[in-house]
Write an enzyme that holds these catalytic residues in place. Structure first.
Site, mmCIF file in Angstrom:
data_model
loop_
_atom_site.group_PDB
_atom_site.id
_atom_site.type_symbol
_atom_site.label_atom_id
_atom_site.label_comp_id
_atom_site.label_asym_id
_atom_site.label_seq_id
_atom_site.Cartn_x
_atom_site.Cartn_y
_atom_site.Cartn_z
ATOM 1 N N ARG A 224 0.839 -1.192 0.000
ATOM 2 C CA ARG A 224 0.000 0.000 0.000
ATOM 3 C C ARG A 224 0.879 1.249 0.000
ATOM 4 O O ARG A 224 0.577 2.222 -0.706
ATOM 5 C CB ARG A 224 -0.937 0.009 1.211
ATOM 6 C CG ARG A 224 -2.016 -1.067 1.161
ATOM 7 C CD ARG A 224 -2.978 -0.953 2.322
ATOM 8 N NE ARG A 224 -3.828 0.220 2.203
ATOM 9 C CZ ARG A 224 -4.637 0.665 3.168
ATOM 10 N NH1 ARG A 224 -4.682 0.027 4.336
ATOM 11 N NH2 ARG A 224 -5.387 1.730 2.982
ATOM 12 N N CYS B 155 -1.223 5.851 9.199
ATOM 13 C CA CYS B 155 -1.559 4.577 8.563
ATOM 14 C C CYS B 155 -2.693 4.857 7.590
ATOM 15 O O CYS B 155 -2.688 5.876 6.914
ATOM 16 C CB CYS B 155 -1.920 3.529 9.605
ATOM 17 S SG CYS B 155 -3.301 4.006 10.692
#
Length: 296
Positions: free
Chosen positions: A181, A239
């Site tokens: 990611r 995050c």
């Protein structure tokens, strides 16, 4: 004492009758069955915590998928869990404390000192062969009064998008998501793939061993020092939505480092087309920052 309490220490507290508020934060991204799993088995006396509704305000593209609730709302919720001034609180989940760390961080940020994570979580409790209960637990309402409005600063200071944008210029910004990611190879939920320019990849999953327990302090210290972290360098973490980044903040504290948290995280950042997104393996090799949205 650091962020952690282990199973023997918690079991000893409970056996001695020492009042302990146990909070079960059973949540994993994409799994809506946390409460059902809690009802099937949890630590004796543990109250279920719904991360999506109790540890976050409603999702808002301008604030991210899990914005921090107001200080007043969080205090009311904490009282409903049974927390009073002077209590000891232990949070856990069944995923290496990836979700429970959000609650730990919020309590600590609000000035509540005696908040801990059960190292290894429910899996460690079960591995020790200790008793579990089933069904719901309703706590007597507590009287906790938090010292500081955590949404306006707090003891574990949050940062906003503007601070995150400038952080790599004078400090280290860690991206706690999975490496794919971060690199922009895969993005299951946010509108653009990649990372905040200048951020370093430091997946939260590397903070724990195969049993979901935090690595020893010396190994965590070595891990973060290899990323350039020292006591002289400001550190911040993000995050996807500010949940697992709290786990990284806990790991950094175990290693002896303090870190700020960007609660809006990439879900907030990637929803703002004016903010650049980088792709690739790291700040030096980033592809050109790109604006606009990318279809999933």
């Amino acid at each position: 004492m650091g962020p952690l309490i282990d199973v023997p220490a918690l079991n000893a507290r409970l056996a001695a009758g020492q009042h302990t508020v146990l909070l079960d934060v059973r949540w994993v991204l994409g799994d809506p069955n946390g409460r059902e799993q809690y009802l099937d088995g949890h630590l004796p006396g543990a109250v279920f915590v719904d991360l999506a509704t109790e540890l976050a305000a409603p999702a808002d593209p301008s604030r991210g998928r899990h914005p921090l609730p107001s200080a007043a709302d969080f205090q009311e919720t904490a009282r409903r869990w049974g927390i009073s001034n002077g209590d000891t609180v232990v949070a856990y989940d069944n995923n290496g404390n990836m979700a429970a760390a959000r609650l730990w961080w919020m309590l600590r940020n609000a000035g509540f000192r005696e908040a801990y994570l059960l190292d290894g979580g429910l899996a460690a409790w079960r591995a020790a062969g200790l008793q579990e209960d089933t069904g719901p637990v309703e706590a007597a309402v507590g009287n906790v009064s938090f010292e500081v409005p955590f949404d306006g600063g707090g003891r574990m200071p949050p940062i906003d998008a503007a601070a995150a944008a400038g952080w790599p210029a004078s400090g280290i910004l860690l991206d706690a998501r999975a490496g794919e990611r971060y690199r922009g190879e895969f993005e299951p939920i946010d509108p653009r793939a990649g990372h905040i320019p200048g951020a370093l990849s430091a997946p939260t999953t590397e903070n724990v061993d195969g049993d979901g327990r935090f690595l020893p302090p010396d190994l965590l210290q070595s891990r973060f020092e290899s990323l350039g972290i020292s006591h002289d360098v400001p550190v911040a973490v993000y995050c996807g939505s500010g949940v697992t980044a709290a786990h990284e903040v806990a790991a950094l504290e175990i290693a002896g480092f303090r870190a700020a948290l960007y609660p809006g995280s990439f879900s907030e950042w990637s929803n703002n087309p004016e903010l650049p997104v980088a792709a690739g393996g790291g700040p030096i090799g980033d592809a050109a920052a790109r604006g606009g949205s990318v279809a999933l």
